[in-house]
Design an enzyme around this catalytic site. Structure first.
Site, PDB file in Angstrom:
ATOM      1  N   ARG A  58       9.939 -10.400 -49.956  1.00  0.00           N
ATOM      2  CA  ARG A  58      10.425 -11.776 -50.092  1.00  0.00           C
ATOM      3  C   ARG A  58       9.439 -12.663 -50.840  1.00  0.00           C
ATOM      4  O   ARG A  58       9.821 -13.700 -51.397  1.00  0.00           O
ATOM      5  CB  ARG A  58      10.799 -12.347 -48.717  1.00  0.00           C
ATOM      6  CG  ARG A  58      12.077 -11.733 -48.162  1.00  0.00           C
ATOM      7  CD  ARG A  58      12.411 -12.274 -46.790  1.00  0.00           C
ATOM      8  NE  ARG A  58      11.349 -12.060 -45.836  1.00  0.00           N
ATOM      9  CZ  ARG A  58      11.136 -10.912 -45.182  1.00  0.00           C
ATOM     10  NH1 ARG A  58      11.940  -9.889 -45.386  1.00  0.00           N
ATOM     11  NH2 ARG A  58      10.137 -10.791 -44.337  1.00  0.00           N
ATOM     12  N   GLU A  95       2.773  -7.851 -37.711  1.00  0.00           N
ATOM     13  CA  GLU A  95       3.180  -8.323 -36.382  1.00  0.00           C
ATOM     14  C   GLU A  95       3.961  -7.195 -35.698  1.00  0.00           C
ATOM     15  O   GLU A  95       3.933  -7.050 -34.492  1.00  0.00           O
ATOM     16  CB  GLU A  95       4.061  -9.568 -36.550  1.00  0.00           C
ATOM     17  CG  GLU A  95       4.414 -10.254 -35.242  1.00  0.00           C
ATOM     18  CD  GLU A  95       5.439 -11.372 -35.433  1.00  0.00           C
ATOM     19  OE1 GLU A  95       5.869 -11.616 -36.577  1.00  0.00           O
ATOM     20  OE2 GLU A  95       5.805 -11.974 -34.426  1.00  0.00           O
TER      21      GLU A  95
HETATM   22  P1  AMP Z   1       1.555 -10.712 -41.068  1.00  0.00           P
HETATM   23  O1  AMP Z   1       0.869  -9.631 -41.846  1.00  0.00           O
HETATM   24  O2  AMP Z   1       1.595 -10.424 -39.598  1.00  0.00           O
HETATM   25  O3  AMP Z   1       1.015 -12.088 -41.378  1.00  0.00           O
HETATM   26  O4  AMP Z   1       3.070 -10.676 -41.491  1.00  0.00           O
HETATM   27  C1  AMP Z   1       3.498 -11.267 -42.654  1.00  0.00           C
HETATM   28  C2  AMP Z   1       4.497 -10.421 -43.384  1.00  0.00           C
HETATM   29  O5  AMP Z   1       5.465  -9.856 -42.512  1.00  0.00           O
HETATM   30  C3  AMP Z   1       5.252 -11.238 -44.377  1.00  0.00           C
HETATM   31  O6  AMP Z   1       5.486 -10.435 -45.526  1.00  0.00           O
HETATM   32  C4  AMP Z   1       6.538 -11.592 -43.681  1.00  0.00           C
HETATM   33  O7  AMP Z   1       7.597 -11.540 -44.583  1.00  0.00           O
HETATM   34  C5  AMP Z   1       6.696 -10.554 -42.589  1.00  0.00           C
HETATM   35  N1  AMP Z   1       6.902 -11.135 -41.256  1.00  0.00           N
HETATM   36  C6  AMP Z   1       6.067 -11.039 -40.193  1.00  0.00           C
HETATM   37  N2  AMP Z   1       6.562 -11.646 -39.127  1.00  0.00           N
HETATM   38  C7  AMP Z   1       7.741 -12.175 -39.505  1.00  0.00           C
HETATM   39  C8  AMP Z   1       8.738 -12.943 -38.847  1.00  0.00           C
HETATM   40  N3  AMP Z   1       8.632 -13.285 -37.562  1.00  0.00           N
HETATM   41  N4  AMP Z   1       9.818 -13.326 -39.557  1.00  0.00           N
HETATM   42  C9  AMP Z   1       9.938 -12.981 -40.876  1.00  0.00           C
HETATM   43  N5  AMP Z   1       9.050 -12.251 -41.540  1.00  0.00           N
HETATM   44  C10 AMP Z   1       7.955 -11.847 -40.877  1.00  0.00           C
END
Ligand code: AMP
Length: 171
Positions: A58, A95
């Site tokens: 995205r 996450e």
């Molecule tokens: P992080 O590495 O945990 O900061 O996760 C960020 C990446 O995972 C981004 O590319 C987001 O698109 C996706 N992502 C993580 N958590 C979510 C969420 N709750 N909703 C949408 N996308 C998420």
């Protein structure tokens, strides 16, 4: 405009306990899309980026628009094995799982200022990995603007010393 109202919460996607922040309604609304890109560009412009790096998948959508609006080139960070040329890689924790990202080894010239962009800052693992990719190639991180920040996950803590910005904060 209330951008937060155009972000849809999808509970238990892709796993139980995760509330997925769905930006598709925001992207589908011409005015909301333009305001999102304009407001991030306004923040980014004084930081004088040469390139925008977007994370799969995205981060490509608004990242591409942002690059065009700022007069920058675009670099795609992709999942392993997707890029056709020589790559550099960095691993990260999500996450909801683990993964790694790659960029082309010639995507960034030493000294270029790179804006790192994604739709959501959650735990900060993805953003930290993209910082590592930029710095492996001698680039300078010009800033990290996101559409949404899940503040309760403290992703900023992984990005101490870097310039982080988000349009919508969720607690
Ligand atoms: P992080 O590495 O945990 O900061 O996760 C960020 C990446 O995972 C981004 O590319 C987001 O698109 C996706 N992502 C993580 N958590 C979510 C969420 N709750 N909703 C949408 N996308 C998420």
């Amino acid at each position: 405009m209330d951008l937060a109202a155009r972000i849809r919460d999808v509970p238990d996607f892709p796993k139980p306990g995760i509330v997925f922040k769905d930006i598709m309604p925001l992207l589908a609304d011409a005015e909301a899309l333009r305001e999102t890109v304009d407001r991030i560009a306004e923040w980014a412009e004084p930081r004088k980026p040469d390139l925008v790096l977007g994370a799969e998948a995205r981060g490509y959508i608004t990242g591409g628009a942002l690059a065009c609006r700022l007069g920058c080139g675009f670099v795609a960070a992709r999942k392993p094995g997707k890029l056709p040329w020589r790559t550099v890689a960095a691993k990260y924790a999500l996450e909801y799982g683990f993964d790694s990202l790659e960029i082309h080894a010639d995507a960034i010239v030493k000294g270029q200022r790179v804006l790192i962009h994604d739709d959501v800052l959650a735990t900060g693992g993805t953003a930290k990995a993209t910082v590592e990719l930029v710095e492996q190639l001698g680039g300078e991180v010009a800033g990290l603007p996101f559409i949404i920040e899940l503040a309760f996950l403290n992703g900023r803590d992984k990005l101490t010393g870097y310039d982080v910005f988000s349009l919508v904060q969720c607690d």
